[in-house]
Scaffold this motif. Structure first.
Motif, short mmCIF file in Angstrom:
data_model
loop_
_atom_site.label_atom_id
_atom_site.label_comp_id
_atom_site.label_asym_id
_atom_site.label_seq_id
_atom_site.Cartn_x
_atom_site.Cartn_y
_atom_site.Cartn_z
N THR A 155 0.84 -1.20 0.00
CA THR A 155 0.00 0.00 0.00
C THR A 155 0.88 1.24 0.00
O THR A 155 2.04 1.19 0.41
CB THR A 155 -0.88 0.07 1.27
OG1 THR A 155 -0.03 -0.02 2.41
CG2 THR A 155 -1.93 -1.01 1.32
N GLU A 208 -0.94 7.80 2.32
CA GLU A 208 -1.05 9.22 2.01
C GLU A 208 -1.57 9.95 3.24
O GLU A 208 -2.49 9.47 3.90
CB GLU A 208 -2.01 9.44 0.83
CG GLU A 208 -1.53 8.75 -0.43
CD GLU A 208 -2.43 9.07 -1.62
OE1 GLU A 208 -3.34 9.91 -1.52
OE2 GLU A 208 -2.20 8.45 -2.68
N ASP A 265 -12.10 16.10 -3.12
CA ASP A 265 -12.19 14.65 -3.03
C ASP A 265 -13.05 14.06 -4.16
O ASP A 265 -13.26 12.86 -4.23
CB ASP A 265 -12.80 14.31 -1.67
CG ASP A 265 -12.84 12.83 -1.38
OD1 ASP A 265 -11.85 12.16 -1.72
OD2 ASP A 265 -13.84 12.36 -0.82
N LEU A 322 -5.91 15.35 -0.27
CA LEU A 322 -6.60 14.31 0.49
C LEU A 322 -7.55 14.92 1.52
O LEU A 322 -7.13 15.66 2.41
CB LEU A 322 -5.58 13.42 1.21
CG LEU A 322 -6.15 12.32 2.09
CD1 LEU A 322 -6.85 11.28 1.25
CD2 LEU A 322 -5.06 11.66 2.91
N ARG A 329 -11.32 13.70 3.72
CA ARG A 329 -12.13 12.52 4.00
C ARG A 329 -13.60 12.81 3.74
O ARG A 329 -14.02 13.95 3.80
CB ARG A 329 -11.90 12.06 5.45
CG ARG A 329 -10.46 11.78 5.79
CD ARG A 329 -9.91 10.52 5.12
NE ARG A 329 -10.77 9.38 5.36
CZ ARG A 329 -11.38 8.71 4.38
NH1 ARG A 329 -11.22 9.02 3.14
NH2 ARG A 329 -12.16 7.71 4.67
N GLU A 345 -4.86 7.91 4.35
CA GLU A 345 -5.46 6.80 3.60
C GLU A 345 -4.36 5.83 3.20
O GLU A 345 -3.25 6.25 2.86
CB GLU A 345 -6.12 7.31 2.30
CG GLU A 345 -7.42 8.03 2.53
CD GLU A 345 -8.22 8.27 1.26
OE1 GLU A 345 -7.77 7.85 0.17
OE2 GLU A 345 -9.30 8.87 1.37
N VAL A 405 -3.60 3.35 0.25
CA VAL A 405 -4.13 3.15 -1.09
C VAL A 405 -3.40 2.02 -1.80
O VAL A 405 -2.18 1.88 -1.67
CB VAL A 405 -4.00 4.46 -1.91
CG1 VAL A 405 -4.66 4.31 -3.28
CG2 VAL A 405 -4.61 5.62 -1.15
N THR A 410 -8.87 2.95 -2.07
CA THR A 410 -8.53 3.16 -0.66
C THR A 410 -8.91 1.92 0.14
O THR A 410 -10.06 1.51 0.15
CB THR A 410 -9.28 4.38 -0.10
OG1 THR A 410 -8.96 5.50 -0.92
CG2 THR A 410 -8.86 4.67 1.32
N ALA A 458 -8.70 4.00 5.94
CA ALA A 458 -8.63 5.46 6.03
C ALA A 458 -9.02 5.90 7.43
O ALA A 458 -9.72 5.19 8.14
CB ALA A 458 -9.57 6.09 5.02
#
Ligand code: ATP
Ligand code: MG
Length: 404
Positions: free
Chosen positions: A152, A155, A200, A248, A250, A261, A263, A268, A271
């Motif tokens: 992963t 971020e 987002d 980024l 949410r 997050e 990713v 994702t 998070a």
């Protein structure tokens, strides 16, 4: 039903593996499980998640119960746990690191990695201001992905707090106003209500416009900045790699300052972040919080584990059911994994089934074996078999099962 999925025995081992691995990590780090109801009063989410979020605006399963009260199937875990924290006065409890596992419900368009009932594993820590706890939450995720052998990218971003976000929102509004006509319909609606959410948006056009938007880091207050820098320092101390992504944000309103997050392949997997005002917003004291949620379906989809054979021994019962039950009981007492057949079938079809179940041993019993208190032990690997007395069974089985 659209977006609802049965979890079948073929994949259940992946679920068990994921959940067992997570529980082990949580337990080793002092986290206790909390189980809250799947159904909550709608206001818990309206006030908690935020009424201008996608979740509350269009994704909730909300209905009136028989007394006319508006109730909602939980779309996420945090708001309900905070409600439980306040109602049960958990602030005086020593257990302030909590985890949960369970189903969530969102009325979304079903597509890859998106269901209407899905499952999350998550954690919440209450009352710890130190940025180290945010780093601990990240650490739990990295540990879990490592054990699952899933790559992963982490971020992170600082999204500010009610002190500094309003100025940033204003700056965003004046920026996006210039592009109003080019934004998608959702973002046009978001523009004045919740401009941060535009950052987002998954729409390609909105994404391009968002790249030139003012950056929150030029607006964050001293406290948010200090906290965020603190987390970054801790992550470095833990040798955890991360990417700072200023776009980024949410999908939930309660987050403050540090958010993140994990990713994989544009999806994702996990998070979370800090939510220092949520407890107060839901009627509790001024207590801070930080947490995360991981989508189990998205993990199961990419989890690569070899299914283990689930049984050691298959009992091929040729019409001597009571004798078979006795043997089942004996073997289960001895901690063997055993499957007993009760239906009238030919030996041939039973052997086939034993093979499909990947049994290592098949115990064959019929009238003759019953009379002489014996059984036939068949080694499924090389198809050899021998008749033994019942009192030799344990040793014989150990010999076959544990032979390398
Ligand atoms: P997204 O931006 O992908 O919609 P979100 O902000 O709604 O995500 P969260 O509410 O933070 O996501 O949920 C955390 C994790 O739960 C997601 O990263 C994802 O793995 C999983 N998840 C969220 N919604 C769904 C869904 N409808 N189906 C399956 N998994 C989901
Ligand atoms: Mg979503």
């Amino acid at each position: 039903m659209k977006g609802f999925k049965d979890i079948l025995p073929e994949t259940i081992e992946k679920w068990h593996f994921l959940e067992k691995t997570a529980v082990k990590i949580f337990t080793h780090l002092g986290y206790k499980e909390i189980r809250t109801p799947i159904l909550e009063k709608t206001s818990v989410f309206e006030r908690g998640v935020g009424d201008s979020t996608d979740i509350v605006e269009k994704e909730m399963y909300t209905f009136l119960d028989k007394s006319g009260e508006s109730v909602t199937l939980r779309p996420e875990g945090t708001a309900g746990i905070v409600r439980a924290f306040i109602e049960n006065k958990l602030e005086t409890s020593v257990f302030n690191k909590l985890y949960y596992i369970g189903p969530m419900f969102r009325y979304e368009r079903p597509q890859k990695g998106r269901f209407r009932q899905f499952h999350q594993i998550g954690a919440e820590c209450f009352g710890i201001k130190n940025p180290a706890i945010d780093a601990e939450i990240i650490y739990i995720n990295t540990l879990l992905f490592e054990k699952l052998n899933i790559k992963t990218n982490l971020e992170i971003n600082n999204i500010g707090c009610p002190n500094c976000r309003p100025q940033y929102s204003k700056a965003l509004i004046s920026y996006f106003e210039h592009y109003k006509e080019s934004l998608c319909i959702d973002c046009q609606k978001r523009l004045y209500k919740n401009p941060l959410r535009i950052l987002d948006c998954k729409n390609e056009k909105c994404k391009i416009i968002a790249r030139g938007a003012p950056k929150l880091k030029d607006y964050v207050c001293k406290d948010c900045k200090e906290h965020y820098t603190g987390v970054v320092e801790c992550l470095k101390a833990l040798n955890i790699e991360f990417i700072e992504n200023e776009l980024l944000v949410r999908g939930l309103d309660y987050y403050t300052s540090f958010v993140f997050e994990f990713v994989n392949n544009n999806l994702t997997l996990s998070a979370g972040g800090r939510y220092d005002n949520l407890i107060q917003d839901l009627g509790g004291n001024n207590i801070c919080g930080v947490g995360f949620a991981l989508g189990e379906e998205r993990i199961i989809d990419i989890l690569d584990i070899k299914p283990q054979n689930s049984i050691d021994i298959y009992i091929a019962n040729l019409g001597v059911t009571l004798y078979a039950l006795n043997i089942l009981q004996k073997l289960s007492d001895l901690q063997f994994k055993v499957y007993c057949e009760y239906e009238n079938k030919s030996l041939k079809s039973m052997l086939k089934k034993a093979d499909k179940l990947e049994a290592k041993v098949c115990i064959i019993i019929g009238e003759n074996e019953l009379k002489s208190s014996s059984c036939i032990v068949r080694d499924m690997k090389n198809s050899t078999q021998k008749t033994i007395e019942l009192n030799q069974l344990e040793n014989t089985l150990k010999g076959v099962l544990y032979a390398t």
